[in-house]
Design an enzyme around this catalytic site. Structure first.
Site, PDB file in Angstrom:
ATOM      1  N   ASP A  49      28.129  32.952 -38.507  1.00 30.66           N
ATOM      2  CA  ASP A  49      29.134  33.959 -38.530  1.00 30.66           C
ATOM      3  C   ASP A  49      30.393  33.068 -39.115  1.00 30.66           C
ATOM      4  O   ASP A  49      30.647  32.044 -38.242  1.00 30.66           O
ATOM      5  CB  ASP A  49      29.502  34.799 -37.778  1.00 30.66           C
ATOM      6  CG  ASP A  49      28.424  36.066 -37.490  1.00 30.66           C
ATOM      7  OD1 ASP A  49      27.448  36.180 -38.536  1.00 30.66           O
ATOM      8  OD2 ASP A  49      28.420  36.667 -36.327  1.00 30.66           O
TER       9      ASP A  49
ATOM     10  N   ARG B  46      28.468  36.473 -43.193  1.00 32.86           N
ATOM     11  CA  ARG B  46      26.871  36.218 -42.412  1.00 32.86           C
ATOM     12  C   ARG B  46      26.232  35.542 -43.456  1.00 32.86           C
ATOM     13  O   ARG B  46      25.889  35.835 -44.361  1.00 32.86           O
ATOM     14  CB  ARG B  46      26.355  37.450 -42.098  1.00 32.86           C
ATOM     15  CG  ARG B  46      24.720  37.660 -42.095  1.00 32.86           C
ATOM     16  CD  ARG B  46      24.570  36.712 -40.647  1.00 32.86           C
ATOM     17  NE  ARG B  46      25.143  36.794 -39.292  1.00 32.86           N
ATOM     18  CZ  ARG B  46      24.532  37.624 -38.489  1.00 32.86           C
ATOM     19  NH1 ARG B  46      23.579  38.344 -38.572  1.00 32.86           N
ATOM     20  NH2 ARG B  46      25.398  38.106 -37.487  1.00 32.86           N
TER      21      ARG B  46
ATOM     22  N   ARG C 157      31.081  40.819 -44.511  1.00 27.93           N
ATOM     23  CA  ARG C 157      31.420  42.375 -43.894  1.00 27.93           C
ATOM     24  C   ARG C 157      32.760  42.510 -43.578  1.00 27.93           C
ATOM     25  O   ARG C 157      33.505  41.430 -43.041  1.00 27.93           O
ATOM     26  CB  ARG C 157      30.391  41.944 -42.564  1.00 27.93           C
ATOM     27  CG  ARG C 157      28.741  41.772 -42.877  1.00 27.93           C
ATOM     28  CD  ARG C 157      28.537  41.645 -41.484  1.00 27.93           C
ATOM     29  NE  ARG C 157      28.714  40.472 -40.592  1.00 27.93           N
ATOM     30  CZ  ARG C 157      28.316  40.217 -39.472  1.00 27.93           C
ATOM     31  NH1 ARG C 157      27.141  40.737 -39.127  1.00 27.93           N
ATOM     32  NH2 ARG C 157      28.852  39.234 -38.915  1.00 27.93           N
TER      33      ARG C 157
ATOM     34  N   ARG D  58      36.490  44.709 -35.520  1.00 32.12           N
ATOM     35  CA  ARG D  58      35.147  44.249 -35.711  1.00 32.12           C
ATOM     36  C   ARG D  58      34.850  44.593 -37.264  1.00 32.12           C
ATOM     37  O   ARG D  58      34.754  45.621 -37.614  1.00 32.12           O
ATOM     38  CB  ARG D  58      34.219  44.697 -34.787  1.00 32.12           C
ATOM     39  CG  ARG D  58      34.655  44.407 -33.155  1.00 32.12           C
ATOM     40  CD  ARG D  58      33.640  45.253 -32.167  1.00 32.12           C
ATOM     41  NE  ARG D  58      34.144  46.854 -32.484  1.00 32.12           N
ATOM     42  CZ  ARG D  58      33.381  47.836 -31.916  1.00 32.12           C
ATOM     43  NH1 ARG D  58      32.392  47.322 -30.818  1.00 32.12           N
ATOM     44  NH2 ARG D  58      33.558  49.012 -32.104  1.00 32.12           N
TER      45      ARG D  58
ATOM     46  N   GLU E  54      30.081  32.230 -34.639  1.00 32.15           N
ATOM     47  CA  GLU E  54      28.815  32.296 -33.882  1.00 32.15           C
ATOM     48  C   GLU E  54      27.597  31.848 -34.535  1.00 32.15           C
ATOM     49  O   GLU E  54      27.683  31.546 -35.925  1.00 32.15           O
ATOM     50  CB  GLU E  54      28.757  33.723 -33.703  1.00 32.15           C
ATOM     51  CG  GLU E  54      29.744  34.295 -32.722  1.00 32.15           C
ATOM     52  CD  GLU E  54      29.475  35.977 -32.308  1.00 32.15           C
ATOM     53  OE1 GLU E  54      28.237  36.427 -32.575  1.00 32.15           O
ATOM     54  OE2 GLU E  54      30.371  36.546 -31.742  1.00 32.15           O
TER      55      GLU E  54
ATOM     56  N   ASN F 159      23.878  32.937 -34.782  1.00 32.10           N
ATOM     57  CA  ASN F 159      23.032  34.050 -34.256  1.00 32.10           C
ATOM     58  C   ASN F 159      21.457  33.749 -34.446  1.00 32.10           C
ATOM     59  O   ASN F 159      21.091  33.474 -35.660  1.00 32.10           O
ATOM     60  CB  ASN F 159      23.175  35.360 -35.069  1.00 32.10           C
ATOM     61  CG  ASN F 159      24.578  35.807 -34.698  1.00 32.10           C
ATOM     62  OD1 ASN F 159      24.891  36.720 -33.836  1.00 32.10           O
ATOM     63  ND2 ASN F 159      25.623  35.458 -35.711  1.00 32.10           N
TER      64      ASN F 159
ATOM     65  N   LYS G  95      26.835  32.516 -28.504  1.00 35.12           N
ATOM     66  CA  LYS G  95      28.291  32.094 -28.430  1.00 35.12           C
ATOM     67  C   LYS G  95      28.571  30.528 -28.559  1.00 35.12           C
ATOM     68  O   LYS G  95      29.135  29.791 -29.149  1.00 35.12           O
ATOM     69  CB  LYS G  95      29.122  33.018 -27.578  1.00 35.12           C
ATOM     70  CG  LYS G  95      28.857  34.401 -27.551  1.00 35.12           C
ATOM     71  CD  LYS G  95      29.509  34.768 -29.051  1.00 35.12           C
ATOM     72  CE  LYS G  95      29.329  36.379 -28.920  1.00 35.12           C
ATOM     73  NZ  LYS G  95      28.150  37.067 -29.002  1.00 35.12           N
TER      74      LYS G  95
ATOM     75  N   LYS H 120      35.649  37.347 -26.212  1.00 36.76           N
ATOM     76  CA  LYS H 120      34.055  37.905 -26.445  1.00 36.76           C
ATOM     77  C   LYS H 120      33.082  37.704 -25.028  1.00 36.76           C
ATOM     78  O   LYS H 120      33.590  36.819 -24.393  1.00 36.76           O
ATOM     79  CB  LYS H 120      33.380  37.061 -27.325  1.00 36.76           C
ATOM     80  CG  LYS H 120      34.111  37.048 -28.681  1.00 36.76           C
ATOM     81  CD  LYS H 120      33.573  36.068 -29.636  1.00 36.76           C
ATOM     82  CE  LYS H 120      34.044  35.965 -31.093  1.00 36.76           C
ATOM     83  NZ  LYS H 120      33.066  35.029 -31.958  1.00 36.76           N
TER      84      LYS H 120
END
Length: 314
Positions: free
Chosen positions: A272, A210, A224, A232, A280, A282, A124, A160
């Site tokens: 993201d 993504r 997504r 979400r 984000e 990841n 994050k 979050k």
């Protein structure tokens, strides 16, 4: 080559969706020896890292996906590369495992992603290094600051946990929501834990992208899209996956993030993006390569494996 994968139980993965399984299958298809490593087997003797490695033979057949060979407890000096693909949360156990893998890296084994990079890059908070490309963001444990931020960003915001993964613990909060105080209390553990709060981006209803980066360069992307009753869009909570491309602005974001990722040894990363904003970064076990490969008509794991071969060769 000998390539080991530190990961959660291999027998439990979805063979048509799991990225680690696909990366293992890609290595096997190119003739390399593939080993499964239980995270809890990692240990050190002096400056040398050891682990229990188990050779595996993989098939993309549910119920018959893996055959295990004889497990051996060996020095990680014996393998050419180690993938750290254990799922979050990033807790003390994960931290110590990264430290042990750093010993292997210092003795010449390629570790992906680099342990020091994993330790430094909270998924994050890392995005804040690129704040020109992120939504308006607050990191705080104070309820009044969180409520004020939601008001300042139009009355809605996304809350979050800093150590969450897979969409767990994410709330869309509203300044008029009667549950607002309760959600903040739960998320901050009564004001003792910091959370990330970002402005709500209406584009989230159309989905989030993504983007998979390999050595700082985009390998591909998927869109997504959340269910109607969900905020979400994570695949495991029902988000559907669609083919997508990157806009000029999204490529600009990748170009901004890529050099820092390479510098930090974060070779395989999932960004993201929502509404052309970075939400984000990841780095622990980013997913999506199987879906991306099917939609784009490429063999993503093979591209990744060729990059590893080239890196070890040079």
């Amino acid at each position: 080559m000998k390539i080991a994968y530190v990961m959660d139980p291999l027998s439990q993965v979805n063979v048509f969706a799991d990225t680690t399984f696909a990366l293992m299958l890609g290595a096997q298809s190119r003739g390399h020896e593939v080993f499964y490593v239980r995270p809890e087997s990692l240990e050190a003797r002096g400056d040398e890292a050891f682990a229990t490695i188990q050779p595996v033979e993989l098939r993309q057949e549910p119920g018959n996906a893996v055959s295990f060979g004889e497990a051996r407890h060996v020095s990680l000096d014996e393998v050419d590369a180690v993938w750290m693909r254990k799922d979050p949360p990033f807790d003390d156990t994960y931290l110590y495992e990264a430290m042990l893998l750093e010993l292997a890296e210092e003795r010449g084994t390629l570790v992906l992603n680099r342990p020091r990079g994993l330790r430094d890059a909270n998924e994050k908070l890392y995005a804040l290094h690129f704040s020109d490309h992120t939504p308006k963001t607050l990191v705080s444990s104070h309820a009044e600051a969180i409520k004020k931020f939601a008001e300042e960003t139009g009355g809605r915001a996304v809350l979050k946990p800093l150590d969450g993964h897979g969409g767990s613990g994410i709330f869309v909060i509203g300044s008029e929501d009667r549950n607002l105080n309760a959600m903040i209390e739960v998320s901050t553990a009564g004001g003792t834990k910091r959370v990330m709060v970002q402005e709500y981006l209406p584009a989230a209803r159309q989905g989030d992208k993504r983007v998979i980066l390999l050595n700082g360069e985009p390998l591909g992307a998927i869109l997504r899209v959340p269910l109607e009753q969900e905020h979400r869009s994570n695949i495991h909570v029902g988000g559907r996956v669609e083919k997508t491309t990157l806009s000029a602005k999204e490529r600009e974001i990748c170009e901004a993030v890529g050099p820092r990722l390479k510098q930090d040894g974060l070779y395989f990363v999932g960004l993201d993006l929502i509404g052309e904003r970075l939400t984000e970064v990841n780095v622990t076990s980013p997913t999506g390569i199987q879906e991306m490969s099917r939609l784009d008509g490429i063999d993503g794991p093979d591209v990744v494996m060729r990059w590893i071969e080239d890196r070890l060769a040079t």
